[in-house]
Design a protein around this motif. Structure first.
Motif, PDB file in Angstrom:
ATOM      1  N   PHE A   2      -8.507 -18.530  -9.932  1.00  0.00           N
ATOM      2  CA  PHE A   2      -7.117 -18.985 -10.008  1.00  0.00           C
ATOM      3  C   PHE A   2      -6.307 -18.031 -10.872  1.00  0.00           C
ATOM      4  CE2 PHE A   2      -3.929 -20.981 -12.663  1.00  0.00           C
ATOM      5  CZ  PHE A   2      -3.035 -21.443 -11.711  1.00  0.00           C
ATOM      6  N   LEU A   3      -6.808 -17.736 -12.070  1.00  0.00           N
ATOM      7  CA  LEU A   3      -6.071 -16.857 -12.978  1.00  0.00           C
ATOM      8  C   LEU A   3      -5.938 -15.467 -12.370  1.00  0.00           C
ATOM      9  CD1 LEU A   3      -7.502 -17.867 -16.452  1.00  0.00           C
ATOM     10  CD2 LEU A   3      -5.260 -18.396 -15.504  1.00  0.00           C
ATOM     11  N   TRP A   4      -7.021 -15.031 -11.699  1.00  0.00           N
ATOM     12  CA  TRP A   4      -6.986 -13.692 -11.127  1.00  0.00           C
ATOM     13  C   TRP A   4      -5.925 -13.587 -10.046  1.00  0.00           C
ATOM     14  CZ3 TRP A   4      -7.699  -9.860  -7.536  1.00  0.00           C
ATOM     15  CH2 TRP A   4      -8.028  -8.623  -8.081  1.00  0.00           C
ATOM     16  N   VAL A   5      -5.878 -14.549  -9.153  1.00  0.00           N
ATOM     17  CA  VAL A   5      -4.922 -14.496  -8.048  1.00  0.00           C
ATOM     18  C   VAL A   5      -3.498 -14.674  -8.570  1.00  0.00           C
ATOM     19  CG1 VAL A   5      -4.161 -15.619  -5.923  1.00  0.00           C
ATOM     20  CG2 VAL A   5      -6.594 -15.294  -6.349  1.00  0.00           C
ATOM     21  N   TRP A   6      -3.324 -15.648  -9.449  1.00  0.00           N
ATOM     22  CA  TRP A   6      -1.975 -15.939  -9.962  1.00  0.00           C
ATOM     23  C   TRP A   6      -1.414 -14.724 -10.705  1.00  0.00           C
ATOM     24  CZ3 TRP A   6       0.826 -20.487  -9.292  1.00  0.00           C
ATOM     25  CH2 TRP A   6       2.037 -20.536  -9.987  1.00  0.00           C
ATOM     26  N   ASN A   7      -2.254 -14.017 -11.447  1.00  0.00           N
ATOM     27  CA  ASN A   7      -1.798 -12.926 -12.293  1.00  0.00           C
ATOM     28  C   ASN A   7      -1.838 -11.570 -11.607  1.00  0.00           C
ATOM     29  OD1 ASN A   7      -1.303 -14.667 -14.383  1.00  0.00           O
ATOM     30  ND2 ASN A   7      -3.296 -14.381 -15.336  1.00  0.00           N
ATOM     31  N   ASP A   8      -2.334 -11.526 -10.383  1.00  0.00           N
ATOM     32  CA  ASP A   8      -2.466 -10.249  -9.686  1.00  0.00           C
ATOM     33  C   ASP A   8      -1.113  -9.614  -9.380  1.00  0.00           C
ATOM     34  OD1 ASP A   8      -3.390  -8.308  -7.463  1.00  0.00           O
ATOM     35  OD2 ASP A   8      -2.030  -9.696  -6.465  1.00  0.00           O
ATOM     36  N   LEU A   9      -1.055  -8.302  -9.483  1.00  0.00           N
ATOM     37  CA  LEU A   9       0.154  -7.598  -9.070  1.00  0.00           C
ATOM     38  C   LEU A   9      -0.135  -6.616  -7.929  1.00  0.00           C
ATOM     39  CD1 LEU A   9       3.194  -6.965  -9.577  1.00  0.00           C
ATOM     40  CD2 LEU A   9       2.447  -5.145 -11.080  1.00  0.00           C
ATOM     41  N   LEU A  10      -1.294  -5.945  -7.996  1.00  0.00           N
ATOM     42  CA  LEU A  10      -1.582  -4.873  -7.043  1.00  0.00           C
ATOM     43  C   LEU A  10      -1.636  -5.383  -5.600  1.00  0.00           C
ATOM     44  CD1 LEU A  10      -2.174  -1.926  -6.602  1.00  0.00           C
ATOM     45  CD2 LEU A  10      -4.573  -2.351  -7.086  1.00  0.00           C
ATOM     46  N   ILE A  11      -2.382  -6.457  -5.356  1.00  0.00           N
ATOM     47  CA  ILE A  11      -2.493  -6.992  -4.003  1.00  0.00           C
ATOM     48  C   ILE A  11      -1.137  -7.535  -3.550  1.00  0.00           C
ATOM     49  CG2 ILE A  11      -3.587  -8.781  -2.573  1.00  0.00           C
ATOM     50  CD1 ILE A  11      -6.080  -8.434  -4.270  1.00  0.00           C
ATOM     51  N   ALA A  12      -0.435  -8.175  -4.483  1.00  0.00           N
ATOM     52  CA  ALA A  12       0.879  -8.721  -4.139  1.00  0.00           C
ATOM     53  C   ALA A  12       1.825  -7.614  -3.699  1.00  0.00           C
ATOM     54  CB  ALA A  12       1.456  -9.475  -5.331  1.00  0.00           C
ATOM     55  N   LEU A  13       1.858  -6.519  -4.459  1.00  0.00           N
ATOM     56  CA  LEU A  13       2.767  -5.427  -4.106  1.00  0.00           C
ATOM     57  C   LEU A  13       2.364  -4.789  -2.789  1.00  0.00           C
ATOM     58  CD1 LEU A  13       3.507  -3.491  -7.416  1.00  0.00           C
ATOM     59  CD2 LEU A  13       4.967  -5.086  -6.184  1.00  0.00           C
ATOM     60  N   THR A  14       1.051  -4.697  -2.555  1.00  0.00           N
ATOM     61  CA  THR A  14       0.577  -4.007  -1.360  1.00  0.00           C
ATOM     62  C   THR A  14       0.753  -4.844  -0.098  1.00  0.00           C
ATOM     63  OG1 THR A  14      -1.089  -2.960  -2.746  1.00  0.00           O
ATOM     64  CG2 THR A  14      -1.369  -2.737  -0.382  1.00  0.00           C
ATOM     65  N   PHE A  15       0.409  -6.126  -0.184  1.00  0.00           N
ATOM     66  CA  PHE A  15       0.363  -6.931   1.038  1.00  0.00           C
ATOM     67  C   PHE A  15       1.532  -7.898   1.221  1.00  0.00           C
ATOM     68  CE2 PHE A  15      -3.997  -5.582   0.262  1.00  0.00           C
ATOM     69  CZ  PHE A  15      -4.339  -5.072   1.496  1.00  0.00           C
ATOM     70  N   ALA A  16       2.280  -8.173   0.147  1.00  0.00           N
ATOM     71  CA  ALA A  16       3.486  -8.985   0.305  1.00  0.00           C
ATOM     72  C   ALA A  16       4.652  -8.077   0.008  1.00  0.00           C
ATOM     73  CB  ALA A  16       3.478 -10.157  -0.673  1.00  0.00           C
ATOM     74  N   SER A  17       5.489  -7.851   0.972  1.00  0.00           N
ATOM     75  CA  SER A  17       6.466  -6.780   0.854  1.00  0.00           C
ATOM     76  C   SER A  17       7.582  -7.056  -0.152  1.00  0.00           C
ATOM     77  CB  SER A  17       7.051  -6.510   2.227  1.00  0.00           C
ATOM     78  OG  SER A  17       7.278  -7.744   2.877  1.00  0.00           O
ATOM     79  N   GLY A  18       7.394  -8.013  -1.057  1.00  0.00           N
ATOM     80  CA  GLY A  18       8.401  -8.252  -2.079  1.00  0.00           C
ATOM     81  C   GLY A  18       9.520  -9.174  -1.638  1.00  0.00           C
TER      82      GLY A  18
END
Lengths: 305, 326
Positions: free
Chosen positions: A232-248
């Motif tokens: 949970f903490l890992w996913v919630w706090n992630d930035l790299l995957i979010a930037l790569t796969f969710a276009s913002g």
């Protein structure tokens, strides 16, 4: 155990008072930065820019305006609809990204521990080794797979999933990258369950599916809980995957990605950044403080992610 | 509130479909596979239990690793082979030398500091009575994202132009002692160390908690016996406590090395890799998603992978030893 040890002569060698003072000084130093930002999030823009946050001790004055504007937007600085949609996205991203890898990993861990076949030990070693592979190794090929499918020459092996830009395109990488650690942690736990228990069940005619459902799964809840908090903490706090796969975009990007872009946009729009930061860390902090025991247990079970 | 629900209902609908759809499919497979009997039941069980994990790991980590290796020998759009050009670029471009140097600095300084402070705190806390509150407070940053931590520390490092009041804690303290506040994040090479403080702040709690558990596991009678033999204070730490927790210490150190190597979020949020603070992981992201150069980006990913290989082998060796002791 530790109580006894604390009063034993061996552990009293450093004066307790010295240790206590040093630890508390470090603790205060560790907490002040968070406290300063927290206090500032309740101060008006004029206050933030004209006096340091420590002035609240002498001139207390608080407002909820920052939170209102950050959450719902519509204020002077156009934050659009505020960060609330992104907060929702974070929740939407996190729930399946925690549940699905746990299910897949628990199954795999049981199989590796209790349905041995030639090569199952090797497979376990291999998965253990994968834990440490930087996910940078996978980003480009995965993004290509999600947008264009897989081809050898001109033959299409896997069609374009069309999940790039959808939540599934974030759940899937989170699931994939979580598996090595999840399988390792759960394997440690499941393989230590008593052999007699399994054998007795098999004697009674239960097959692996039944043993898994009725014995392994209920007994593994503590290990699953420990990993769940970790993930949970890992996913919630992630930035790299979010930037790569969710276009913002407001459609799917999580709050962490939005915050990172706010820092870029309003390098010092402190009235937004302070409140925004606390909106994003409130939920993980709550989870952390209420379930700290399980989290520590998960860490101790060994993690090198 | 009403619009909030109607706006977001489709998103939560997707969550429900994903979670329950997934669980329903798994249950159906379980039900059908559970019917199999006799000789085939074991291989069927293995396929059902292991299949999803193997497929996801294969598609998500193993195949991509080989693809990334291939891309690293190709040009920016991966259409032409370029041999070792991307690696040559890493070894000859002066800009990348700074990136490599910074990454080296990170893995030399940060793990030692986080693990060292963590060990110190663990030892001290072992000797105080109410350790739970300070422990929780120092551990707390572990729950905060690197982005959140970056914002917290950006505020500490805040600099206001001359004649304006300094509202950043660092500037205010420097001013209090008669110094001249500066735009801290632009000052080389100080800025890299300021970024490191953020990582240390987040990760020290991890080192502390694990080492603290290891110290508590040292048998009390060993400690007492050595105390009777005259081992106090530093000697006790050197000859009893530290040797007992050494293997844990090394594991924590290795974990922090890997963490520092992969570090991306702090540099991205604080400076975007500018002002001489860039590191490999951030440069890799910038090459792929800003410069659109897959070749160079892949070569940098391989560089990261090479750096973690020693830790990987070390971990494998440990696991094998652990298993043979069972």
């Amino acid at each position: 155990m530790s109580k006894v040890a604390n009063h034993s002569p061996g552990r009293r060698i450093y004066s307790t008072r010295f240790a206590t003072i040093v630890v508390w000084i470090i603790t205060v130093a560790w907490t002040v930065p968070t406290f300063g930002l927290f206090v500032s999030s309740f101060r008006s823009k004029t206050d933030i820019y004209n006096t340091g946050w420590w002035h609240v001790f002498t001139h207390p004055s608080f407002t909820f305006a920052n939170y209102r504007e950050v959450l719902f937007g519509g204020g002077a600085l156009s934050l659009g609809n505020g960060v609330l949609p992104y907060l929702v996205n974070s929740i939407v991203i996190t729930i399946p990204s925690v549940i699905i890898p746990i299910a897949v990993a628990t199954l795999a861990a049981y199989s590796l521990a209790w349905i041995k076949f030639k090569g199952s030990d090797f497979l376990f070693f291999f998965i253990f080794a994968l834990q440490i592979v930087p996910l940078q190794m996978s980003l480009i090929p995965l993004l290509q797979l999600f947008t264009g499918g897989a081809h050898i020459g001109h033959i299409t092996i896997i069609p374009a999933f069309g999940i790039a830009g959808h939540f599934a395109g974030i759940w899937l990488p989170h699931t994939m990258f979580a598996l090595p650690l999840a399988i390792y942690l759960l394997h440690n736990f499941i393989s230590s369950l008593p052999r007699d228990l399994m054998e007795a069940a098999h004697m009674d005619g239960a097959n692996h599916f039944k043993v898994f459902r009725q014995i392994v799964l209920p007994l593994s809840i503590p290990a699953i809980a420990a990993f769940a908090i970790f993930q949970f903490l890992w996913v919630w706090n992630d930035l790299l995957i979010a930037l790569t796969f969710a276009s913002g975009t407001e459609e799917i990007a999580p709050i962490n990605a939005k915050l990172a872009s706010l820092v870029g946009q309003y390098g010092s729009g402190w009235q937004f950044l302070t409140a925004g930061a606390f909106v994003s860390i409130a939920i993980p902090l709550a989870v952390f403080f209420s379930l700290q025991k399980y989290f520590v247990r998960g860490l101790l079970a060994g993690s090198v992610k | 509130m009403g619009t909030f629900i109607s706006d977001n209902a489709p998103k939560f609908g997707q969550v429900l479909i994903a979670v329950f759809g997934f669980l329903a499919i798994m249950s159906a497979i379980f039900f059908i596979a559970g019917k199999a009997n006799g000789k085939k039941s074991k291989p069927i069980a293995n396929i059902v239990f292991l299949g999803p994990a193997v497929l996801l790991l294969g598609a998500g980590l193993i195949v991509p690793t080989f693809q990334t290796i291939m891309f690293s020998f190709k040009n920016d759009t991966s259409q032409k082979w370029v041999g070792l050009a991307n690696y040559k670029w890493i070894f000859t471009d002066p800009d990348i030398h700074l990136v490599l140097f910074n990454t080296l600095l990170w893995i030399l300084v940060v793990p030692v500091v986080t693990t060292g402070i963590g060990l110190g705190l663990a030892v001290l806390m072992d000797r105080m009575r109410n350790e739970s509150i300070p422990k929780a407070l120092i551990f707390m940053p572990m729950a905060i994202s690197f982005v959140g931590a970056s914002i917290i520390w950006r505020f500490v490092y805040n600099y206001s132009t001359r004649n304006q009041p300094q509202v950043g804690l660092l500037s205010a303290i420097v001013k209090l002692f008669g110094g001249q506040p500066q735009n801290w994040l632009l000052v080389k090479p100080l800025n890299t160390f300021l970024l490191m403080i953020i990582f240390v702040w987040v990760q020290t709690g991890f080192s502390m908690v694990i080492l603290s558990a290891a110290i508590k596991a040292v048998p009390a009678d060993i400690v007492e016996a050595s105390a009777l033999d005259g081992a106090y204070g530093w000697r006790l730490f050197r000859f009893i406590t530290f040797p007992s927790v050494r293997s844990t210490f090394i594991v924590v150190l290795a974990t922090q090395v890997v963490g520092a190597l992969k570090l991306f979020d702090i540099v991205r949020t604080m400076t975007g890799g500018n002002f001489g603070t860039n590191v490999i992981a951030n440069e890799m992201y910038a090459q792929v998603f800003v410069q659109f150069n897959q070749g160079k980006g892949s070569a940098l990913a391989i560089a990261l992978f090479m750096c973690v290989l020693p830790v990987l082998f070390y971990n494998m060796r440990n696991l094998r030893l652990e298993r043979s002791h069972r």
